[in-house]
Scaffold this motif. Structure first.
Motif, short mmCIF file in Angstrom:
data_model
loop_
_atom_site.label_atom_id
_atom_site.label_comp_id
_atom_site.label_asym_id
_atom_site.label_seq_id
_atom_site.Cartn_x
_atom_site.Cartn_y
_atom_site.Cartn_z
N TRP A 190 -0.23 -3.35 4.33
CA TRP A 190 -0.19 -2.07 4.98
C TRP A 190 0.62 -1.60 5.79
O TRP A 190 1.15 -2.23 6.99
CB TRP A 190 -1.76 -1.73 5.69
CG TRP A 190 -1.97 -0.59 6.28
CD1 TRP A 190 -2.00 0.20 7.51
CD2 TRP A 190 -2.90 0.41 5.32
NE1 TRP A 190 -2.49 1.40 7.46
CE2 TRP A 190 -3.07 1.64 6.10
CE3 TRP A 190 -3.17 0.47 4.01
CZ2 TRP A 190 -3.54 2.93 5.69
CZ3 TRP A 190 -3.76 1.68 3.33
CH2 TRP A 190 -4.05 2.79 4.46
N LYS A 191 1.61 -0.50 6.01
CA LYS A 191 1.73 0.47 4.58
C LYS A 191 3.07 0.79 4.30
O LYS A 191 3.95 0.39 5.19
CB LYS A 191 0.71 1.78 4.84
CG LYS A 191 1.06 2.31 6.15
CD LYS A 191 -0.11 3.52 6.35
CE LYS A 191 0.09 4.25 7.52
NZ LYS A 191 -0.90 5.45 7.65
N VAL A 240 1.96 4.59 0.08
CA VAL A 240 1.27 5.69 1.01
C VAL A 240 1.43 7.12 -0.13
O VAL A 240 2.85 7.61 -0.47
CB VAL A 240 1.68 6.09 2.23
CG1 VAL A 240 1.31 7.17 2.94
CG2 VAL A 240 1.71 4.68 3.27
N GLU A 252 -6.26 -4.81 2.02
CA GLU A 252 -5.25 -4.36 3.10
C GLU A 252 -4.87 -5.65 4.04
O GLU A 252 -5.90 -6.25 4.45
CB GLU A 252 -5.66 -2.97 3.93
CG GLU A 252 -5.72 -1.94 3.30
CD GLU A 252 -6.33 -0.88 4.24
OE1 GLU A 252 -6.13 -1.01 5.40
OE2 GLU A 252 -7.25 0.04 3.50
N SER A 304 0.84 -1.12 0.15
CA SER A 304 -0.17 0.03 0.17
C SER A 304 0.83 1.19 0.10
O SER A 304 1.49 1.48 1.07
CB SER A 304 -1.15 -0.18 1.28
OG SER A 304 -1.71 -1.05 1.08
#
Length: 335
Positions: free
Chosen positions: A300-301, A32, A249, A30
């Motif tokens: 995540w993350k 960011v 996630e 993930s």
């Protein structure tokens, strides 16, 4: 003749050894959003962990849980939260053959939970629906433009999907007219069985923060046993819908009792516990990554400035610069 056979066998072996590894799973991070563009130095750690996918997460903002206006793609947002930023990230990832899932998300004022967004009248529901349509179609058009592999149409919007299913069915139809890639929705771990439109999507998306252990430092075995409460329900659900499950996630904080309430992101709570994060993560891989009905997931993350985040004193979700990063790297290499 003997030498000919040796030569043929040698060529066959060389051909096998040269064949590229083709991952069976979506092994994702993930990614960011940040305040600036990224370059190859930001992508290199994603490649190094053997990821083949990244979730790109532009944001829209709502003032309160009953407020219908979504503010998005403005100059007041971080670069990575905007359409231009998402596109730049995707283009840079593509240079390293990292596929993408575009996953537009909402942020409610004061960090209130998006699953509790709830309008108080038909008029405000209609305003929210129009605003969300503008938000998500903007990123459906981007998904078409950059040929994204997956578009996630929403994240943890339980009450919105529960009370307005007709809207969501029509919205999915409209998205399909724009974008012809794979669609999913990111349901919270205790929401997915109530989401009303899985049959219109390609993956059953779950944010996999299932409680798996009450122990301070759960062992791998503790967490595998903990999954025995949830996995049969997931299997039954995926079989009933005949679609693969995708963990939109997954992940654990490096903190005491990480398996008890994995969704807890309160920065001030919990002592650093790197072993707990390692064990819970390894148990998740052992429980799911071998299953044919399981598509993969996005940890995540993952932050773009790899050298400045995470580390042995960090008690948050990121695996970066922690022992769990090696666990993820090894499983992503295997699958």
């Amino acid at each position: 003749m003997r030498y000919f056979l040796y030569a043929v066998l040698s060529l066959m072996l060389l051909g096998c050894s040269a064949a590229p590894f083709t991952p069976k799973k979506i092994n994702g991070v993930s990614f960011v959003a940040s305040g600036s563009p990224v370059d190859s130095t930001n992508i290199a750690p994603v490649v190094a962990v053997n990821a083949n996918f990244a979730a790109i997460m532009p944001f829209g903002f709502i003032r309160d849980l009953d407020h219908p206006r979504i503010i998005h793609n403005t100059d007041r947002q971080w670069f990575g939260e905007t359409r231009a930023g998402a596109k730049q990230y995707i283009q840079e990832l593509a240079k390293s053959n990292i596929a993408v899932m575009i996953k537009p998300q909402l942020w409610v004022g004061r960090g209130q939970f998006t699953g509790e967004i709830m309008m108080q009248s038909e008029n405000t529901w209609m305003k929210l629906e129009a605003s969300y349509r503008d938000f998500i179609l903007e990123y459906a058009k981007l998904a078409k433009e950059v040929q994204a592999d997956i578009l996630c149409i929403g994240t943890e919007l339980e009450l919105f999907t529960k009370y307005r299913p007709e809207y969501w069915n029509a919205l999915i139809d409209e998205i399909r007219l724009i974008y012809n890639g794979k669609l999913t929705y990111a349901a919270n771990w205790n929401e997915y069985r109530k989401t009303p439109f899985w049959d219109k999507l390609d993956y059953i998306g779950i944010d996999a923060y299932f409680p798996v252990s009450d122990n301070k430092t759960p062992s791998v075995e503790d967490c595998i046993v903990g999954w025995e409460k949830h996995k049969p329900e997931i299997v039954k659900f995926t079989n009933s819908h005949k679609k693969q499950v995708l963990f939109t996630e997954y992940g654990y904080r490096s903190v005491d009792f990480t398996g008890k309430q994995p969704w807890d992101y309160n920065r001030g709570s919990g002592l650093v516990n790197l072993d707990a994060q390692v064990n819970a993560t390894e148990a998740l891989f052992k429980t799911f990554w071998d299953e044919d009905w399981f598509a993969g997931g996005f940890v995540w993350k993952w932050f773009h400035s790899h050298d400045r985040v995470g580390g042995l004193q960090n008690n948050m979700f990121t695996p970066q610069n922690k022992p769990v990063e090696e666990v993820i790297k090894n499983y992503y290499k295997t699958y």
